[in-house]
Scaffold this active site. Structure first.
Site: not given
Ligand SMILES: Nc1ncnc2c1ncn2[C@@H]1O[C@H](COP(=O)(O)OP(=O)(O)OP(=O)(O)O)[C@@H](O)[C@H]1O
Ligand SMILES: [Mg+2]
Lengths: 71, 504
Positions: B365-366
């Site tokens: 997600r990052v």
């Protein structure tokens, strides 16, 4: 009423008892009774026992600390 | 050599005079129950959570359950001699472990005692094992890649420094292998690695240690081990100990990678403890605070802001699933705490797709912002290409009449799948990954069949190294794949393909 046990290697002088009592009356809430016991194993100094809490100012306690730190 | 008695005497004198002897206030209680690594103590009104307790027989314990009349504590060094009625004292110290450079290259238990027979650990720095994580203000966003050296992960599930990426899968799907390869890939990259083994066989941990040593990765690593034979309390504190060792480096400006292998076994150890401490049990008999426990642990992995030195802890927690069920309690918990997951599948593993990453179910997600530009540009459509390929592959199993577009998608997908296969202990530097992903899509590669893909790239990467190593160093220094280098690669691939086809 709460009972504080005061342990010392020799019987304490009246003057010392008063000092101790003045100190601990402030620390402990409510009515307090002091019981003095002579216990040679403390070697020197005093130990005040308030239930599970022990205020240890004895030579025996310090020797124990020394022992721990030299392990 | 004569022993210098005077020196020894001086040393002892100094040691003795350094000891501060104080009047002490100690809380003294009494053991009212002892068994299975747990004690219950009456008294100890002023004890603190995680305070170390000294038991009369010389053992120590950590206070975990603070109740009105009694305290539940876990014994760390139980030799079976704790008996009812023994005295227990508070020590005023919270549970701490040795930290610092002296631990590098070492295998230790969760108390920091050496397990590798390489002598004592020479450090006077200690850190509490249960500390609050860095505040929001102290953090900065994840922006630098942490390369795993595994092409399938670095290209499609990129991990950034300070990120928490879960590795999840059934038993024997290559979970540990991914973590170990990532550690090996940190060689000469200035990243310190901490591998925390929880509830594993000691033979497995030894194997990991040997591999790290063999690949020159032990020097910058610490192994914290609580095996299946160790007590539940030791297994329970292992990740916190490891995390504190990692934090010491992070707060000194270093980048650290920590692996928790695995949190499923950690949860089981905690469940055992909790049942013994008679805490109420919740879902799957785990105590209700297991979520909080894991989230607090993983919250300690952060990227610090520059004012605090800019260090980071990247965490790779591992969770084992049963029959691929990610909706069980511990998997859902950890999935929701982490910044993504790498999902490994038995079917892929058995079919020879190793690492057995299910790309569709894996995310980071990052990490995307932490990928170098060159990688982003060549890997941009990779996920989509593979998804299309998988969809068509299922669809076309039954028919044989395929149009050319479909055929092209299928053959390209098959080749990509081959490209993403990677043996253990052979991390690929990011510059080479970029070259591979760029070259695989070139028209001249159409002539290479899927069974030759791996051999082709083994040789092609060497060819580039021998003929134009600047391609790699340019990517490393500029983080870009320049048009000039693209052109060179396209021409090189064309002529290389010709000679490759003649040879095979
Ligand atoms: N990329 C790979 N290529 C070939 N073999 C691999 C690869 N990754 C793992 N293996 C092999 O597969 C086996 C299982 O790997 P590993 O121990 O990493 O799995 P695991 O999921 O951690 O297993 P466990 O559930 O027992 O902890 C090992 O024998 C390992 O050597
Ligand atoms: Mg494993």
């Amino acid at each position: 009423m709460k009972t504080l046990r005061v342990l010392s290697s020799k019987p304490l002088a009246q003057e010392s008892k008063e000092k101790i009592e003045n100190l601990f009356i402030k620390k402990v809430e409510g009515q307090v009774e002091f019981v003095y016991e002579v216990d040679a194993s403390v070697i020197g100094g005093i130990k005040v026992i308030d239930g599970s809490i022990v205020y240890d100012g004895t030579l025996a306690g310090k020797l124990e600390q020394l022992k721990q730190s030299l392990r | 050599m004569a022993i210098d008695i005077k020196n020894i005497a001086d040393l002892l004198k100094k040691q003795v005079s350094d000891v501060k002897l104080e009047n002490q206030v100690v809380d003294v209680g009494e053991v009212i129950f002892s068994g299975d690594g747990i004690i219950k103590v009456k008294g100890l009104k002023n004890v603190k959570y995680y305070e170390v307790l000294a038991i009369e027989n010389g053992a120590s314990a950590i206070a975990l359950n603070l109740e009105e009349e009694e305290v539940g504590a876990v014994v760390l060094d139980d030799d079976g001699s704790i008996a009812q009625g023994m005295q227990v004292k508070t020590t005023g110290k919270l549970m701490s472990v040795p930290v610092g450079n002296a631990l590098l290259g070492r295998i230790v238990d969760p108390l920091g005692n050496p397990l590798d027979g390489k002598g004592s650990i020479d450090t006077d720095k200690y850190r509490e094992i249960e500390v609050p994580s860095a505040s929001i203000m102290d953090r900065s966003p994840v922006s630098q890649p942490l390369q795993t050296g595994l092409i399938s992960i670095d290209s499609m599930i990129p991990i950034g420094r300070g990120q928490r990426e879960l590795i999840i899968g059934d038993r024997q799907t290559g979970k540990t292998a991914i973590a170990i390869d990532t550690i090996i890939n940190q060689k000469d990259k200035n990243v310190i690695c901490v591998y925390v083994a929880i509830g594993q066989k000691s033979s497995t941990v030894n194997e990991v240690a040997h591999k790290l040593e063999a690949y020159g990765a032990l020097d910058y690593s610490i192994i914290v081990s609580a095996t299946a034979k160790d007590s539940a309390p030791l297994q329970y504190i292992a990740p916190y100990s490891g995390c504190s060792m990692a934090e010491e480096f992070m707060y000194n400006g270093k980048d650290v990678l920590i692996v928790y292998d695995d949190l499923s076994k950690h949860a089981v150890a905690y469940r055992t403890l909790s049942l013994l401490l008679k805490r109420p049990a919740g879902r799957e008999a785990y105590p209700g605070d297991i979520f909080y426990l894991h989230s607090r642990l993983l919250e300690r992995s952060v990227k610090l802001c520059d004012a605090l030195g800019g260090g980071s802890i990247t965490a790779l927690p591992i969770v084992e699933t049963q029959a691929g069920d990610i909706s069980a309690y511990i998997p859902t918990n950890v999935i929701s705490i982490t910044d993504g997951q790498i999902y490994l599948e038995t079917e892929l593993f058995n079919a020879g797709t190793r690492p057995a990453v299910n790309v569709g179910l894996s995310v980071s997600r990052v990490g995307g912002s932490a990928q170098i530009k060159a990688m982003r540009s060549v890997a941009g459509t990779l996920r989509l290409d593979l998804a299309q390929y998988r969809e068509l592959a299922v669809f076309t199993q039954f028919g044989s009449d395929l149009d050319n577009v479909t055929k092209a998608v299928l053959t390209h997908g098959e080749k990509l799948t081959e490209l993403l296969k990677q043996p253990q202990y052979r991390p690929i530097p990011v510059a080479k990954q970029v070259v591979m992903l760029y070259v695989i899509s070139l028209p001249s590669l159409l002539a290479i069949s899927k069974k030759h893909v791996n051999k082709y790239f083994d040789e092609f990467l060497k060819y580039v190294e021998e003929n134009n190593p600047a391609v790699y160093s340019d990517i490393d220094s500029t983080r870009l794949l320049s048009d000039e280098n693209k052109q060179w690669l396209a021409q090189a691939a064309e002529s290389f393909t010709k000679s490759f086809l003649e040879k095979i």
